[in-house]
Design an enzyme around this catalytic site. Structure first.
Site, short mmCIF file in Angstrom:
data_model
loop_
_atom_site.label_atom_id
_atom_site.label_comp_id
_atom_site.label_asym_id
_atom_site.label_seq_id
_atom_site.Cartn_x
_atom_site.Cartn_y
_atom_site.Cartn_z
N GLY A 138 0.83 -1.20 0.00
CA GLY A 138 0.00 0.00 0.00
C GLY A 138 0.87 1.25 0.00
N SER A 142 -0.22 4.37 4.69
CA SER A 142 -1.49 3.62 4.67
C SER A 142 -1.67 2.76 5.92
CB SER A 142 -1.58 2.75 3.43
OG SER A 142 -0.51 1.80 3.38
N LYS A 144 0.67 0.15 6.86
CA LYS A 144 1.21 -1.21 6.66
C LYS A 144 1.98 -1.69 7.89
CE LYS A 144 3.63 0.04 3.12
NZ LYS A 144 3.21 1.47 3.21
N THR A 146 2.00 -0.56 10.96
CA THR A 146 1.18 -0.60 12.16
C THR A 146 0.32 -1.86 12.18
OG1 THR A 146 1.09 1.83 12.14
CG2 THR A 146 -0.50 0.68 13.53
N SER A 212 5.99 -1.67 -2.16
CA SER A 212 6.01 -2.56 -3.33
C SER A 212 4.99 -2.13 -4.38
CB SER A 212 5.80 -4.02 -2.91
OG SER A 212 4.75 -4.17 -1.99
#
Length: 308
Positions: A138, A142, A144, A146, A212
């Protein structure tokens, strides 16, 4: 030595070699199936061969391989007469001689996969779980990392072993030599994918948390693992929400022109088309990291990853 022309099946001796190497040698072609990783190869034999020139005897060697571990060797040759027995300790018997199954993978030559009696199944039985890769992708901001930590905590509370490969963390060591240029970003993903594959093979639930941005890179990582062992999780969070959060101040720097090629601002992000899990968070849909982690846990439970 043996050269393979244009990826074809034809091997030939190079002229001017002072002392020819021991044949047969193997040329491998990578493939992937529902059963895992596969290799197909060709043997070039010295049978009935004298002097330099074209190799006169070529025969196809079929090898079944799961996660790059040789399982068995099938028929060899046009008539199958030169293969006497199965692969044993990294060797096959061709024309009555034991020969090494040396391979070339990328720039690595003369290598051979060494198997072990303690395999993935035994490690999974010990851990009472199934090794897999949970790939969280993401935009920056966004959530990720966490969610990855919340997920890891939930798994730990259930007595399950996991490990997080965080995009920033791996750049502190393993990938510290890589920049954020396109080619380096691709290499960054490739390395993390290879490490994640090893964790999964160890029976660990590996949580990879990286932007990614390109589908081709994520799909290449998926292709490294057996079918069903790669679980793609898309953090579906709009750009304006991520930019409003801006936990690292990167969007502000990107807008000011101090960071070039920033995903979402200068470079595109390609959302998954067929991911296993979508975690939404927007102005209308509000979910806590724990709730998101529990959604992933539910998927793991339903698909048998949290049991032997």
């Amino acid at each position: 030595m043996i050269a393979v022309c244009g990826g074809s099946m034809l091997g030939y001796w190079l002229q001017g070699v002072e002392s020819p190497p021991v044949l047969p040698k193997l040329w491998f072609r990578f493939s992937r199936s529902d059963q895992g990783i596969g290799w197909g190869g060709y043997v070039v034999s010295r049978a009935r061969y004298k002097g330099f020139g074209s190799v006169r005897s070529t025969a196809r060697l079929q090898m079944a391989c799961v996660n790059e571990k040789v399982d068995n060797v099938g028929d060899l040759g046009e008539d199958g007469s030169e293969l006497d027995e199965k692969s044993r300790n990294g060797h096959v018997t061709v024309a009555g001689r034991a020969v090494s199954q040396l391979a070339t993978v990328g720039n690595s030559t003369n290598i051979m996969w060494h198997g072990c009696s303690v395999a993935k199944a035994e490690r999974q039985k010990l851990l009472k779980q199934k090794g897999c890769v949970i790939w969280i992708t993401g935009l920056s901001g966004s959530g990720k990392s966490t969610v990855a930590c919340a997920l890891s905590q939930s798994l730990h509370c259930r007595g399950k072993l996991s490990y997080i490969l965080d995009g920033d963390n791996v750049r502190h060591g393993l990938n510290r030599d890589l920049s954020f240029k396109a080619e380096d970003r691709a290499e960054n993903i490739r390395r993390v994918g290879e490490v994640a594959k090893l964790f999964a093979d160890a029976g660990v639930i590996c949580i990879a948390s990286l932007i990614s941005p390109y589908r081709r890179d994520r799909d290449a990582c998926r292709a490294l693992l057996p079918e069903g062992s790669f679980i793609e999780v898309f953090m579906d969070v709009p750009l304006h929400v991520c930019e409003a959060r801006d936990p690292k101040g990167l969007y502000k720097l990107a807008r000011a022109g101090k960071i070039k090629g920033f995903t979402g601002i200068h470079d595109p992000y390609e959302p998954p088309l067929n991911c296993e899990i979508v975690l939404k968070h927007s102005d209308e849909v509000l979910c806590s990291p724990v709730d998101m982690g529990e959604k992933v846990i539910h998927y793991l439970e339903e698909n048998g990853y949290l049991q032997e």
